[in-house]
Design a protein around this motif. Structure first.
Motif, PDB file in Angstrom:
ATOM      1  N   ARG A  17      48.254  33.349  44.411  1.00  0.00           N
ATOM      2  CA  ARG A  17      47.709  34.689  44.178  1.00  0.00           C
ATOM      3  C   ARG A  17      46.207  34.742  44.453  1.00  0.00           C
ATOM      4  NH1 ARG A  17      49.473  40.061  43.278  1.00  0.00           N
ATOM      5  NH2 ARG A  17      48.089  41.067  41.775  1.00  0.00           N
ATOM      6  N   GLN A  56      44.810  35.794  47.902  1.00  0.00           N
ATOM      7  CA  GLN A  56      45.170  37.197  48.123  1.00  0.00           C
ATOM      8  C   GLN A  56      44.159  38.130  47.456  1.00  0.00           C
ATOM      9  OE1 GLN A  56      48.904  38.469  46.249  1.00  0.00           O
ATOM     10  NE2 GLN A  56      49.462  39.516  48.158  1.00  0.00           N
ATOM     11  N   GLN A  90      40.692  38.136  49.068  1.00  0.00           N
ATOM     12  CA  GLN A  90      40.647  38.977  50.267  1.00  0.00           C
ATOM     13  C   GLN A  90      40.612  40.456  49.894  1.00  0.00           C
ATOM     14  OE1 GLN A  90      40.242  37.791  53.508  1.00  0.00           O
ATOM     15  NE2 GLN A  90      39.694  39.956  53.689  1.00  0.00           N
ATOM     16  N   TRP A  91      41.396  40.841  48.902  1.00  0.00           N
ATOM     17  CA  TRP A  91      41.364  42.241  48.462  1.00  0.00           C
ATOM     18  C   TRP A  91      39.962  42.640  48.002  1.00  0.00           C
ATOM     19  CZ3 TRP A  91      46.218  42.086  44.778  1.00  0.00           C
ATOM     20  CH2 TRP A  91      47.384  42.024  45.562  1.00  0.00           C
TER      21      TRP A  91
END
Length: 409
Positions: A175, A178, A181-182
């Motif tokens: 996670r 991810q 990057q968000w």
């Protein structure tokens, strides 16, 4: 935010501060800390003032919490003005917990808007929220950015599943890249928090966690040694022999490895447990704590400091919400620090910084001790020649011992 409140003098119900709090205030930065006391799961090592219940009653519930915290923001602005403090815009804001991002992003934005409405905010101010990797979405991070947040600090802790399990962390290692990057896509700076010394964590486990975190190219990394607090689940497990205890030599080996790998990756240490890619990406809010600036702490159990006056709010969210509903200060107690105490605290905090401590600020015994610290390899001799006490790597490993040596007996 430790769960046990200190002893102190009673705090007045109106919250007004003694006159000394205003002395020199115009020359000090002013920040805001907002404590969000909710977690999805209480981690076994955690001793912070946090709660897992979604409904604690009245203004203490998660649904009502933003409005309750915002009411303390307005009370704080009123108290500071009536205590004779000059109007100062916010230089930093930090949402901690708990897990701030368990609240809807719109609720965090509401609290921030109230704070900016009451005090204003400096151009380029740092606004951070802590977050668990499983408590954000691309949409929530975009809302935070739009509201004025500039930075997110993710509680990664480890990249090794069995270590996360011991720590009772709820996210999976996959996670983390991810959410990093968000956050980047939203335009937020990224910090990653790591913990070393978890029972059962090998040196290779720790190396893997460091290398994994660094592969995400964070702007900032915090690496903290696990401390076993009495009363926690993990302390009970160690006492019963279910998991191994903490080993100081293991902590030292892991700290040295962390400094080596993080430094080689291009981040520089600026405080014993913190590294930043550039000086501008150091956590300015935490630096304000270490340098003794002013801040107001919002929330149950939150601590504040203004001009040598320190106070702390009642611990339980229900009591906190009840006081604010009555228009009464939520402060449970406070203390007014004398010059000697402030001097001691300055040494304890600033000695941990890469910028160091002015040797001239030490007493005669402390200044005399500096030569011995240099001989023992704990203090940088070149910095000491320039009048600054700056820790070497060995000194950082023994920072508490260094501080004890330079303080009056």
């Amino acid at each position: 935010m430790p769960s046990t409140l200190p002893l102190g003098d009673p705090a007045p119900s109106d919250g007004l501060l003694p006159s000394q709090a205003a002395d020199g205030a115009a020359g000090r930065a002013f920040g805001l800390y907002v404590h969000i006391p909710f977690c999805a799961v209480r981690c076994g090592y955690c001793d912070f003032n946090t709660y897992t219940a979604t409904e604690l009653g009245g203004g203490a519930s998660q649904d009502a919490y933003a409005a309750t915290a915002a009411s303390e923001v307005s009370l704080a602005a009123k108290v500071l003005a009536e205590s004779g403090l000059p109007a100062r815009p916010l230089s930093t804001v930090f949402f901690g917990g708990g897990t701030p991002t368990l609240l809807p992003a719109g609720d965090l934005a509401l609290i921030l808007r109230r704070a900016i409405g009451e005090w204003g905010i400096e151009d380029g101010a740092e606004v951070t929220t802590e977050a668990n990797p499983d408590s954000v979405t691309p949409e929530s991070l975009a809302i935070l950015k739009e509201a004025g947040f500039t930075r997110v600090s993710f509680g990664m802790q480890s990249a090794v599943p069995h270590v996360l399990k011991v720590l009772d962390r709820t996210h999976t290692p996959s996670r983390v890249p991810q959410v990093v990057q968000w956050a980047r896509d939203a335009g937020l700076a990224v910090s990653l928090d790591l913990i070393y010394g978890t029972p059962g964590e090998s040196l290779d486990d720790w190396r893997y966690s460091l290398e994994t975190a660094l592969s995400y190219q964070p702007d900032h990394i915090s690496a903290y040694a696990l401390i076993i607090e009495e009363g926690t689940k993990l302390a009970a497990q160690i006492r019963r022999g279910e998991v191994p205890g903490i080993d100081d030599d293991d902590h030292a080996d892991k700290y040295e490895l962390a400094d080596d790998l993080i430094t080689k990756a291009g981040l520089g240490w600026y405080e014993v447990s913190n590294w930043a890619r550039t000086p501008e990406q150091a956590c300015r809010h935490n630096l304000a704590y270490w340098r003794g600036d002013d801040w107001w702490g919002i929330g149950p159990g939150a601590h504040s400091h203004v001009g040598g006056v320190r106070w702390w709010n009642v611990k339980h969210p229900t009591a906190y919400a009840g006081r604010l509903a009555q228009g009464v200060s939520p402060a449970a107690g406070r203390e007014t620090l004398d010059q000697e105490t402030r001097g001691v605290e300055r040494v304890m905090l600033e000695a941990r910084l890469q910028s160091g401590l002015e040797v001239s600020s030490l007493g005669p015994e402390g200044r005399h001790e500096v030569a011995g610290l240099i001989a023992d390899g704990l203090v940088d001799p070149a910095a000491a020649f320039r009048g600054r006490l700056v820790l070497t790597l060995k000194g950082r490993l023994l920072a508490d011992a260094v501080v004890r040596r330079v303080l009056p007996a």
